[in-house]
Design a protein around this motif. Structure first.
Motif, PDB file in Angstrom:
ATOM      1  N   ILE A  27       0.910  -1.136   0.143  1.00 16.92           N
ATOM      2  CA  ILE A  27       0.014   0.052   0.159  1.00 16.92           C
ATOM      3  C   ILE A  27       0.849   1.226   0.073  1.00 16.92           C
ATOM      4  O   ILE A  27       0.520   2.252  -0.752  1.00 16.92           O
ATOM      5  N   PHE A  28       1.937   1.360   0.968  1.00 15.23           N
ATOM      6  CA  PHE A  28       2.674   2.576   0.946  1.00 15.23           C
ATOM      7  C   PHE A  28       4.039   2.610   0.350  1.00 15.23           C
ATOM      8  O   PHE A  28       4.639   3.367   0.444  1.00 15.23           O
ATOM      9  N   VAL A  29       4.417   1.412   0.012  1.00 13.68           N
ATOM     10  CA  VAL A  29       5.994   1.304  -0.607  1.00 13.68           C
ATOM     11  C   VAL A  29       5.800   1.100  -2.329  1.00 13.68           C
ATOM     12  O   VAL A  29       6.367   1.928  -3.072  1.00 13.68           O
ATOM     13  N   PHE A  30       5.281  -0.047  -2.352  1.00  9.52           N
ATOM     14  CA  PHE A  30       5.399  -0.398  -3.914  1.00  9.52           C
ATOM     15  C   PHE A  30       4.832   0.705  -4.878  1.00  9.52           C
ATOM     16  O   PHE A  30       5.264   0.695  -6.033  1.00  9.52           O
ATOM     17  N   PRO A  31       3.779   1.281  -4.544  1.00  8.46           N
ATOM     18  CA  PRO A  31       3.055   2.116  -5.394  1.00  8.46           C
ATOM     19  C   PRO A  31       3.926   3.312  -6.208  1.00  8.46           C
ATOM     20  O   PRO A  31       3.628   4.022  -7.045  1.00  8.46           O
ATOM     21  N   HIS A  32       5.080   3.529  -5.222  1.00  7.51           N
ATOM     22  CA  HIS A  32       5.981   4.547  -5.979  1.00  7.51           C
ATOM     23  C   HIS A  32       6.373   4.254  -7.354  1.00  7.51           C
ATOM     24  O   HIS A  32       6.577   5.147  -8.286  1.00  7.51           O
ATOM     25  N   ASP A  33       6.668   3.089  -7.767  1.00 10.02           N
ATOM     26  CA  ASP A  33       6.852   2.670  -9.073  1.00 10.02           C
ATOM     27  C   ASP A  33       6.396   1.365  -9.403  1.00 10.02           C
ATOM     28  O   ASP A  33       6.838   0.300  -9.192  1.00 10.02           O
ATOM     29  N   MET A  34       5.246   1.399  -9.894  1.00  8.95           N
ATOM     30  CA  MET A  34       4.221   0.432 -10.301  1.00  8.95           C
ATOM     31  C   MET A  34       4.984  -0.685 -11.349  1.00  8.95           C
ATOM     32  O   MET A  34       5.017  -1.962 -11.204  1.00  8.95           O
ATOM     33  N   GLU A  35       5.734  -0.024 -12.116  1.00  7.15           N
ATOM     34  CA  GLU A  35       6.412  -0.874 -13.131  1.00  7.15           C
ATOM     35  C   GLU A  35       7.457  -1.786 -12.661  1.00  7.15           C
ATOM     36  O   GLU A  35       7.310  -3.025 -13.038  1.00  7.15           O
ATOM     37  N   PHE A  36       8.344  -1.519 -11.710  1.00  4.50           N
ATOM     38  CA  PHE A  36       9.340  -2.000 -11.235  1.00  4.50           C
ATOM     39  C   PHE A  36       8.820  -3.100 -10.228  1.00  4.50           C
ATOM     40  O   PHE A  36       9.063  -4.342 -10.140  1.00  4.50           O
ATOM     41  N   TYR A  37       7.934  -2.796  -9.417  1.00  4.84           N
ATOM     42  CA  TYR A  37       7.038  -3.788  -8.606  1.00  4.84           C
ATOM     43  C   TYR A  37       6.466  -4.877  -9.411  1.00  4.84           C
ATOM     44  O   TYR A  37       6.342  -6.036  -8.996  1.00  4.84           O
ATOM     45  N   GLY A  38       5.827  -4.412 -10.440  1.00  6.84           N
ATOM     46  CA  GLY A  38       5.133  -5.509 -11.155  1.00  6.84           C
ATOM     47  C   GLY A  38       6.299  -6.402 -12.096  1.00  6.84           C
ATOM     48  O   GLY A  38       5.878  -7.500 -12.271  1.00  6.84           O
ATOM     49  N   LYS A  39       7.421  -6.052 -12.138  1.00  5.75           N
ATOM     50  CA  LYS A  39       8.371  -6.927 -12.641  1.00  5.75           C
ATOM     51  C   LYS A  39       8.766  -8.031 -11.512  1.00  5.75           C
ATOM     52  O   LYS A  39       9.017  -9.165 -11.804  1.00  5.75           O
ATOM     53  N   LEU A  40       8.865  -7.155 -10.245  1.00  4.90           N
ATOM     54  CA  LEU A  40       9.364  -8.357  -8.943  1.00  4.90           C
ATOM     55  C   LEU A  40       8.032  -9.289  -9.184  1.00  4.90           C
ATOM     56  O   LEU A  40       8.367 -10.468  -8.643  1.00  4.90           O
ATOM     57  N   ARG A  41       6.863  -8.839  -9.064  1.00  8.47           N
ATOM     58  CA  ARG A  41       5.588  -9.854  -8.765  1.00  8.47           C
ATOM     59  C   ARG A  41       5.226 -10.588 -10.106  1.00  8.47           C
ATOM     60  O   ARG A  41       4.454 -11.371 -10.056  1.00  8.47           O
ATOM     61  N   TYR A  42       6.243 -10.413 -11.217  1.00  8.41           N
ATOM     62  CA  TYR A  42       6.111 -11.256 -12.277  1.00  8.41           C
ATOM     63  C   TYR A  42       7.058 -12.387 -12.320  1.00  8.41           C
ATOM     64  O   TYR A  42       6.860 -13.599 -12.376  1.00  8.41           O
ATOM     65  N   VAL A  43       8.404 -12.235 -11.635  1.00  7.66           N
ATOM     66  CA  VAL A  43       9.427 -13.067 -11.468  1.00  7.66           C
ATOM     67  C   VAL A  43       9.091 -14.014 -10.616  1.00  7.66           C
ATOM     68  O   VAL A  43       9.271 -15.544 -11.014  1.00  7.66           O
ATOM     69  N   LEU A  44       8.715 -13.942  -9.310  1.00  5.98           N
ATOM     70  CA  LEU A  44       8.445 -15.013  -8.480  1.00  5.98           C
ATOM     71  C   LEU A  44       7.329 -15.752  -8.794  1.00  5.98           C
ATOM     72  O   LEU A  44       7.446 -16.971  -8.557  1.00  5.98           O
ATOM     73  N   PRO A  45       6.268 -15.257  -9.096  1.00 12.19           N
ATOM     74  CA  PRO A  45       5.048 -16.229  -9.451  1.00 12.19           C
ATOM     75  C   PRO A  45       5.188 -16.970 -10.615  1.00 12.19           C
ATOM     76  O   PRO A  45       4.871 -18.290 -10.614  1.00 12.19           O
ATOM     77  N   THR A  46       6.141 -16.486 -11.552  1.00 17.08           N
ATOM     78  CA  THR A  46       6.446 -17.504 -13.080  1.00 17.08           C
ATOM     79  C   THR A  46       7.228 -18.492 -12.511  1.00 17.08           C
ATOM     80  O   THR A  46       6.999 -19.737 -12.489  1.00 17.08           O
TER      81      THR A  46
END
Length: 492
Positions: A27-46
């Protein structure tokens, strides 16, 4: 306090800490850069989605056959062969992975191929960790493994993000920290296992060949593989497909919304673990009447508490986005919250449906419905992504449909086989109160201050629930707040 009680209490504490850390970060940290957070949330689930192919159920076999191998003094031999099997599976997987991508060059345009240097090593590390995690559970040690399993990924995400966004490290350095945390977790598993019992690698195959034990292990591992791959695909496919079809920024938005709505599942975190031995006892004694009573009561509690939290989230979310960086991106996808929220609420209403099946002689049915859930989720995601313009809303609808069908299948199965049914008329009363509460909170006037609205609107909902529950007696609130309960709690 017994070892089991201590471990269960500590396990719950670690679980809640992990949830709070993950939710706060989302809620308070990752929304600063949704794109990079999206990359991190792509690598682990994959990596987690491909993980069952490499593990192939060997982690579960280290639990199933532990008593037998331990009595024969060959449990470490079995562990060693499992780890060797993981390595061989990984090599075969690599060969197949590169062969498929070379035969179909179009696949090399996918994000999965582009990020293979992160995903492939992570699969191997997670596979070894999965075996040690299950192996340690045989010693009734679940707290430290829970730290490695639940806290490490959250620290890896948070640390990598902070290094990249707040400190200014390049992406490669952030990814190195990300992978490094999981490697550290694997060494932690090895160290902790060695502390409990000195590790003595033994790769002899004589024991596993005796009486064709390997066939039994292979058969059981295969069922574990089917159930596991269905589960991981069903749970992780959203992030993978959003990353592939829509991009990393939408993936970051979706995962942030998912983290917020997951708040309603908090009451269920400890209940399922507590209920398992009770369910097992009723099944063993064929006491289905008592099982049905327990099923209805626990399902109602989960549904009621989940509905209260969901109602508060729904009316407070628009004002919460004012305090979140890039909150306008989240506000644009607000319908996702509603769709996922009610799908999760129905999941709570079905209670421990899956546990009843898993602990019974019909455990294989869970594998069937899990594979059904995985296939349905994938097909619906593809349909909504390719044939509509709904984007994240379409993904949420696909998830909601497949999860609802999954739960209906389990409800029908349990009713036919055991005569148990989780839904009650009290749930309808609670839903009416929730609907009234949300409606009243939405139409009531707003203050100019978003901060006041963030507490004032959910406060109205809570008041409506309190008044409605006072007259309808849906949730036994007095049992949880009476003096005797508080006194016993403080005494404990």
């Amino acid at each position: 306090m017994s070892v089991v009680a201590r471990q269960s209490f500590k396990y719950s504490v670690v679980g809640y800490l992990g949830f709070l850390l993950g939710t706060f970060s989302a809620i308070f940290v990752f929304p600063h850069d949704m794109e990079f957070y999206g990359k991190l949330r792509y690598v682990l689930p994959t990596a987690e989605m491909l993980l069952p192919v490499v593990v192939f159920g060997l982690s579960f076999s280290n639990v199933k056959f532990f008593n037998q191998t331990h009595q024969d003094g060959k449990h470490q031999n079995f562990l060693s062969l499992s780890l060797l099997g993981i390595l061989l599976n990984f090599i075969i997987f690599l060969i197949g992975y590169f062969a498929v991508n070379l035969l179909f060059p179009k696949l090399q345009e996918t994000e999965m191929w582009q990020m293979k240097r992160l995903i492939l090593p992570l699969i191997l590390v997670l596979a070894f960790s999965a075996v040690f995690n299950k192996y340690l559970s045989n010693f009734k040690r679940i707290v430290v493994p829970n730290i490695f399993e639940n806290l490490i990924p959250k620290i890896a995400n948070l640390g990598a993000f902070c290094l990249f966004f707040f400190i200014g490290f390049p992406e490669k350095a952030a990814y190195l920290f990300f992978i490094g945390m999981f490697i550290l977790g694997l060494f932690g598993y090895i160290y902790y296992t060695n502390r409990l019992e000195k590790l003595k690698p033994d790769f002899s195959t004589e024991y596993i060949k005796k009486d064709n034990l390997w066939k039994e292990v292979l058969n059981y591992s295969f069922y574990g593989f089917l159930g596991n791959i269905g589960n991981f695909i069903a749970v992780r496919i959203d992030s993978v497909m959003i990353g592939e079809f829509l991009g990393f920024e939408p993936n970051g938005v979706y995962n942030t919304l998912y983290s917020i709505i997951s708040l309603i599942t908090v009451p269920a975190m400890g209940l399922y673990s507590i209920s398992a031995p009770i369910i097992n006892k009723h099944l063993a004694e064929n006491d289905y009447e008592e099982l049905d009573r327990l099923h209805k009561k626990s399902s109602l509690i989960l549904f009621f508490l989940g509905l209260v939290l969901l109602s508060c989230v729904l009316v407070g979310f628009p004002y919460l986005t004012h305090f979140i960086k890039n909150g306008e991106l989240l506000r644009q996808s607000e319908p996702v919250i509603w769709v996922l929220g009610f799908a999760m609420l129905f999941d709570l209403a079905t209670g421990f449906n899956g546990h009843i099946i898993s602990l019974s002689k019909y455990y294989r049915f869970n594998i069937v419905v899990m594979l059904f859930l995985a296939v349905t989720t994938v097909l619906l995601n593809i349909y909504f992504l390719k044939n509509t313009n709904l984007e994240l809303f379409g993904i949420a609808i696909a998830t909601a449909i497949s999860l609802t069908l999954f739960n209906i299948a389990k409800i029908v199965f349990n009713y036919i086989k055991f005569g148990v049914f989780p839904l009650t008329i009290e749930m309808m009363y609670a839903l009416i109160i929730g609907t009234l509460g949300i409606t009243v909170a939405v139409i009531m006037p707003e203050f100019k201050s978003s901060f006041l609205n963030l507490f004032y609107k959910p406060g109205v909902v809570l008041l409506m629930f309190f008044v409605g529950n006072y007259f309808l007696k849906i949730f036994p609130l007095e049992e949880y707040i009476n003096r005797n309960f508080l006194k016993s709690l403080f005494k404990f």
